[in-house]
Scaffold this motif. Sequence first.
Motif, PDB file in Angstrom:
ATOM      1  N   GLY A 226       0.843  -1.178   0.000  1.00 27.01           N
ATOM      2  CA  GLY A 226       0.000   0.000   0.000  1.00 27.01           C
ATOM      3  C   GLY A 226       0.876   1.225   0.000  1.00 27.01           C
ATOM      4  N   ALA A 227       0.400   2.283  -0.619  1.00 27.83           N
ATOM      5  CA  ALA A 227       1.207   3.504  -0.700  1.00 27.83           C
ATOM      6  C   ALA A 227       0.325   4.649  -1.188  1.00 27.83           C
ATOM      7  CB  ALA A 227       2.400   3.305  -1.644  1.00 27.83           C
ATOM      8  N   TYR A 228       0.871   5.864  -1.128  1.00 30.74           N
ATOM      9  CA  TYR A 228       0.211   7.019  -1.717  1.00 30.74           C
ATOM     10  C   TYR A 228       0.434   6.941  -3.230  1.00 30.74           C
ATOM     11  CZ  TYR A 228       0.315   8.772   3.095  1.00 30.74           C
ATOM     12  OH  TYR A 228       0.158   8.925   4.447  1.00 30.74           O
ATOM     13  N   HIS A 229      -0.604   6.623  -3.957  1.00 31.31           N
ATOM     14  CA  HIS A 229      -0.482   6.368  -5.378  1.00 31.31           C
ATOM     15  C   HIS A 229      -1.383   7.230  -6.256  1.00 31.31           C
ATOM     16  CE1 HIS A 229       2.206   2.956  -5.957  1.00 31.31           C
ATOM     17  NE2 HIS A 229       1.694   2.356  -4.899  1.00 31.31           N
ATOM     18  N   VAL A 230      -2.604   7.518  -5.826  1.00 28.29           N
ATOM     19  CA  VAL A 230      -3.659   7.977  -6.728  1.00 28.29           C
ATOM     20  C   VAL A 230      -3.692   9.504  -6.806  1.00 28.29           C
ATOM     21  CG1 VAL A 230      -6.099   7.787  -7.301  1.00 28.29           C
ATOM     22  CG2 VAL A 230      -4.954   5.921  -6.058  1.00 28.29           C
ATOM     23  N   PRO A 231      -3.535  10.090  -8.011  1.00 27.36           N
ATOM     24  CA  PRO A 231      -3.544  11.547  -8.152  1.00 27.36           C
ATOM     25  C   PRO A 231      -4.828  12.163  -7.601  1.00 27.36           C
ATOM     26  CG  PRO A 231      -2.755  10.512 -10.168  1.00 27.36           C
ATOM     27  CD  PRO A 231      -3.268   9.411  -9.295  1.00 27.36           C
ATOM     28  N   SER A 232      -4.661  13.263  -6.853  1.00 27.53           N
ATOM     29  CA  SER A 232      -5.789  13.881  -6.154  1.00 27.53           C
ATOM     30  C   SER A 232      -5.718  15.398  -6.276  1.00 27.53           C
ATOM     31  CB  SER A 232      -5.778  13.479  -4.674  1.00 27.53           C
ATOM     32  OG  SER A 232      -5.735  12.071  -4.524  1.00 27.53           O
ATOM     33  N   TRP A 233      -6.887  16.030  -6.331  1.00 25.68           N
ATOM     34  CA  TRP A 233      -6.980  17.481  -6.471  1.00 25.68           C
ATOM     35  C   TRP A 233      -7.799  18.049  -5.318  1.00 25.68           C
ATOM     36  CZ3 TRP A 233      -6.487  14.157 -10.395  1.00 25.68           C
ATOM     37  CH2 TRP A 233      -5.637  14.491 -11.459  1.00 25.68           C
ATOM     38  N   ALA A 234      -7.334  19.160  -4.753  1.00 26.38           N
ATOM     39  CA  ALA A 234      -8.028  19.827  -3.658  1.00 26.38           C
ATOM     40  C   ALA A 234      -9.059  20.801  -4.217  1.00 26.38           C
ATOM     41  CB  ALA A 234      -7.025  20.570  -2.775  1.00 26.38           C
ATOM     42  N   PHE A 235     -10.294  20.700  -3.732  1.00 26.67           N
ATOM     43  CA  PHE A 235     -11.386  21.572  -4.157  1.00 26.67           C
ATOM     44  C   PHE A 235     -11.813  22.541  -3.059  1.00 26.67           C
ATOM     45  CE2 PHE A 235     -11.428  18.772  -7.642  1.00 26.67           C
ATOM     46  CZ  PHE A 235     -12.275  19.255  -8.631  1.00 26.67           C
ATOM     47  N   GLY A 236     -11.147  22.490  -1.911  1.00 28.34           N
ATOM     48  CA  GLY A 236     -11.451  23.429  -0.845  1.00 28.34           C
ATOM     49  C   GLY A 236     -12.770  23.129  -0.162  1.00 28.34           C
ATOM     50  N   ASN A 237     -13.404  24.171   0.362  1.00 25.33           N
ATOM     51  CA  ASN A 237     -14.668  24.051   1.081  1.00 25.33           C
ATOM     52  C   ASN A 237     -15.818  24.354   0.122  1.00 25.33           C
ATOM     53  OD1 ASN A 237     -13.079  23.677   3.384  1.00 25.33           O
ATOM     54  ND2 ASN A 237     -13.103  25.870   3.858  1.00 25.33           N
ATOM     55  N   ILE A 238     -16.829  23.487   0.103  1.00 25.39           N
ATOM     56  CA  ILE A 238     -17.963  23.661  -0.798  1.00 25.39           C
ATOM     57  C   ILE A 238     -19.224  23.815   0.044  1.00 25.39           C
ATOM     58  CG2 ILE A 238     -19.231  22.731  -2.765  1.00 25.39           C
ATOM     59  CD1 ILE A 238     -16.838  20.978  -3.387  1.00 25.39           C
ATOM     60  N   PRO A 239     -19.848  24.991   0.054  1.00 27.05           N
ATOM     61  CA  PRO A 239     -21.037  25.196   0.885  1.00 27.05           C
ATOM     62  C   PRO A 239     -22.212  24.376   0.394  1.00 27.05           C
ATOM     63  CG  PRO A 239     -20.712  27.065  -0.570  1.00 27.05           C
ATOM     64  CD  PRO A 239     -19.502  26.189  -0.730  1.00 27.05           C
ATOM     65  N   LEU A 240     -23.153  24.131   1.279  1.00 28.44           N
ATOM     66  CA  LEU A 240     -24.371  23.432   0.910  1.00 28.44           C
ATOM     67  C   LEU A 240     -25.060  24.176  -0.227  1.00 28.44           C
ATOM     68  CD1 LEU A 240     -26.100  20.998   1.789  1.00 28.44           C
ATOM     69  CD2 LEU A 240     -27.385  22.581   3.241  1.00 28.44           C
ATOM     70  N   SER A 241     -25.447  23.458  -1.254  1.00 30.86           N
ATOM     71  CA  SER A 241     -26.076  23.982  -2.476  1.00 30.86           C
ATOM     72  C   SER A 241     -25.083  24.739  -3.363  1.00 30.86           C
ATOM     73  CB  SER A 241     -27.274  24.880  -2.157  1.00 30.86           C
ATOM     74  OG  SER A 241     -28.247  24.166  -1.419  1.00 30.86           O
ATOM     75  N   GLY A 242     -23.811  24.743  -2.994  1.00 21.77           N
ATOM     76  CA  GLY A 242     -22.783  25.389  -3.811  1.00 21.77           C
ATOM     77  C   GLY A 242     -22.030  24.357  -4.640  1.00 21.77           C
ATOM     78  N   SER A 243     -21.057  24.836  -5.406  1.00 20.82           N
ATOM     79  CA  SER A 243     -20.253  23.943  -6.234  1.00 20.82           C
ATOM     80  C   SER A 243     -18.834  24.499  -6.343  1.00 20.82           C
ATOM     81  CB  SER A 243     -20.862  23.786  -7.630  1.00 20.82           C
ATOM     82  OG  SER A 243     -20.891  25.025  -8.315  1.00 20.82           O
ATOM     83  N   ALA A 244     -17.927  23.644  -6.770  1.00 20.43           N
ATOM     84  CA  ALA A 244     -16.535  24.029  -6.998  1.00 20.43           C
ATOM     85  C   ALA A 244     -16.053  23.330  -8.251  1.00 20.43           C
ATOM     86  CB  ALA A 244     -15.664  23.666  -5.800  1.00 20.43           C
ATOM     87  N   ALA A 245     -15.166  23.987  -8.993  1.00 20.92           N
ATOM     88  CA  ALA A 245     -14.687  23.435 -10.262  1.00 20.92           C
ATOM     89  C   ALA A 245     -13.172  23.575 -10.351  1.00 20.92           C
ATOM     90  CB  ALA A 245     -15.362  24.121 -11.441  1.00 20.92           C
ATOM     91  N   ARG A 246     -12.543  22.613 -10.999  1.00 19.85           N
ATOM     92  CA  ARG A 246     -11.115  22.639 -11.269  1.00 19.85           C
ATOM     93  C   ARG A 246     -10.873  22.090 -12.673  1.00 19.85           C
ATOM     94  NH1 ARG A 246      -7.222  21.931  -7.187  1.00 19.85           N
ATOM     95  NH2 ARG A 246      -5.777  22.099  -8.948  1.00 19.85           N
ATOM     96  N   LEU A 247      -9.811  22.566 -13.312  1.00 24.67           N
ATOM     97  CA  LEU A 247      -9.377  22.002 -14.586  1.00 24.67           C
ATOM     98  C   LEU A 247      -8.265  21.006 -14.291  1.00 24.67           C
ATOM     99  CD1 LEU A 247      -9.901  22.292 -17.679  1.00 24.67           C
ATOM    100  CD2 LEU A 247      -7.832  23.711 -17.742  1.00 24.67           C
ATOM    101  N   LEU A 248      -8.522  19.731 -14.559  1.00 24.91           N
ATOM    102  CA  LEU A 248      -7.556  18.670 -14.316  1.00 24.91           C
ATOM    103  C   LEU A 248      -6.816  18.375 -15.617  1.00 24.91           C
ATOM    104  CD1 LEU A 248      -9.834  16.190 -12.308  1.00 24.91           C
ATOM    105  CD2 LEU A 248      -8.919  18.409 -11.616  1.00 24.91           C
ATOM    106  N   GLN A 249      -5.494  18.341 -15.556  1.00 24.85           N
ATOM    107  CA  GLN A 249      -4.691  18.199 -16.766  1.00 24.85           C
ATOM    108  C   GLN A 249      -3.970  16.849 -16.791  1.00 24.85           C
ATOM    109  OE1 GLN A 249      -2.335  21.816 -16.224  1.00 24.85           O
ATOM    110  NE2 GLN A 249      -3.558  22.830 -17.801  1.00 24.85           N
ATOM    111  N   PHE A 250      -3.959  16.237 -17.998  1.00 25.55           N
ATOM    112  CA  PHE A 250      -3.382  14.906 -18.153  1.00 25.55           C
ATOM    113  C   PHE A 250      -2.571  14.813 -19.443  1.00 25.55           C
ATOM    114  CE2 PHE A 250      -7.422  14.567 -15.930  1.00 25.55           C
ATOM    115  CZ  PHE A 250      -7.088  13.838 -14.799  1.00 25.55           C
ATOM    116  N   ALA A 251      -1.511  14.021 -19.391  1.00 27.46           N
ATOM    117  CA  ALA A 251      -0.768  13.622 -20.591  1.00 27.46           C
ATOM    118  C   ALA A 251      -1.023  12.143 -20.830  1.00 27.46           C
ATOM    119  CB  ALA A 251       0.722  13.878 -20.404  1.00 27.46           C
ATOM    120  N   VAL A 252      -0.842  11.694 -22.062  1.00 21.90           N
ATOM    121  CA  VAL A 252      -1.038  10.292 -22.419  1.00 21.90           C
ATOM    122  C   VAL A 252       0.255   9.766 -23.016  1.00 21.90           C
ATOM    123  CG1 VAL A 252      -2.417   8.651 -23.732  1.00 21.90           C
ATOM    124  CG2 VAL A 252      -3.480  10.746 -22.873  1.00 21.90           C
TER     125      VAL A 252
END
Length: 455
Positions: A226-252
């Motif tokens: 087991g290890a820290y493996h999986v890419p993760s993005w922080a979205f901060g605090n999201i209020p009830l009925s609110g939303s948050a968005a991020r642009l996630l970037q990937f290479a292939v």
Amino acid sequence: MKKPAPNPCSRHPRRRGAPTGSRHGLAPIVAACLFSISTFDVARAAPSFLILAPPVTATGNTNTGPAGIDPTSQYGQHIFSFANQADEALSFEFYDNLAPHGGGTANASAIRGQVANLKTNASGDIIAFDVQATIANDTAPLTTNNWQFAANSHGESLSNPPPRSTWDAYAGEMRDTWLTAEFAMQAGLPPPNPNPPFDDLGGLLPQIIALNHDGLAWYCFNNAQGAYHVPSWAFGNIPLSGSAARLLQFAVQPPMPSTDPRYQPLVGSFSGGADIFANRTMSLKVSQWLDMVKTDDGSPYPVPPNLSSDVSVFHDPSEGQKWGDYDGDGQKDPDEPGLPDVEVYLDLNNSRSWEEGEPKTTTDGEGYFRFGQLVGVTSTNYWLREIPTPGWQETYPGAPHYGHDVTVLEALAEKLWLSRGMMAEWGDEKDNFGDGCGAGSSLRDAAGIGGAVEG
């Protein structure tokens, strides 16, 4: 107003260290404590469930968390934050179920990913893409039992045994929200074995490489790995009925040809706006890695081998709120707003009055409050209380303690355990036969403060 069912929530350990295969070095452990609390809404919405152990149980594999921090994953999903150079254990997982199956107003779009940019080479092979990821907080207590139970590839499960009230669905602000992409990896950090259950893709090339992630989520393969493996993005605090968005970037790498089963979902999302992110309640924590990319067709429960998820969303419960208890009943009604500038403190010596050196905080403009880190607080039980505000008196919890019992676990670093399964509120009632003015605060599974104006 009927009180919502209680739900055990807490802030969890943050321990400093370096994830396997990352570029980060070791740092000393910081002894500190933290707690968090939440509020409610009664609208139907997508579920967010507690992923502590219990109610999560493990069969066979007991080595499901990071060694030296939380080897049996008692405190939820662990993510190593690059910015903080520390492990964060998040206590709730948020899902995008459909409304008839425990979901809510956002349905499958509560967690949405749309390919916003897609780059190909001269042969039409995909070499890079960006995903516009959106998390819509439509949490609320469940109004249906029609949802399927959670499990993952390393022997953990979350069912719904009685009494259900011990871990009812969470509703409130989603704090410290993270999204993990199970279909991607960090460059140079592939699964240790290209065969299931280590890699659900069976070593399928090309690899999708995360480029702008904020951390790595823990994933365990069996009792020994087991290890820290999986890419993760922080979205901060999201209020009830609110939303948050991020642009996630990937290479292939190498380029992805049209024969690859992930090709059409990516192209279809880019050209037609299809959603490629899903996390239904069949999934628990990072349920499978590496995972396939598929179009979310809106089905209630996609089936294995994808375990209904190609991303996961984790968060901690929200902070407390001081609210106006207009009817003086010690319960937060929908039309009772938060109150600013009220002080709350940790009564270290149980003197029932704040003294210099005792941690305290002040509610913001909407009545919310946060303690943050409680550095140097000794491990034991304390009372959480409010500093009386002139013109107000408590309606709840009242005598004999006028506060709520909390436990500091110093050994877990930065953690303040709140009494599990309790609904604690403070309330004040008016002395002069009341005109319905009041103040209060609600903390789900933690503590709350309420009050009514005296005159």
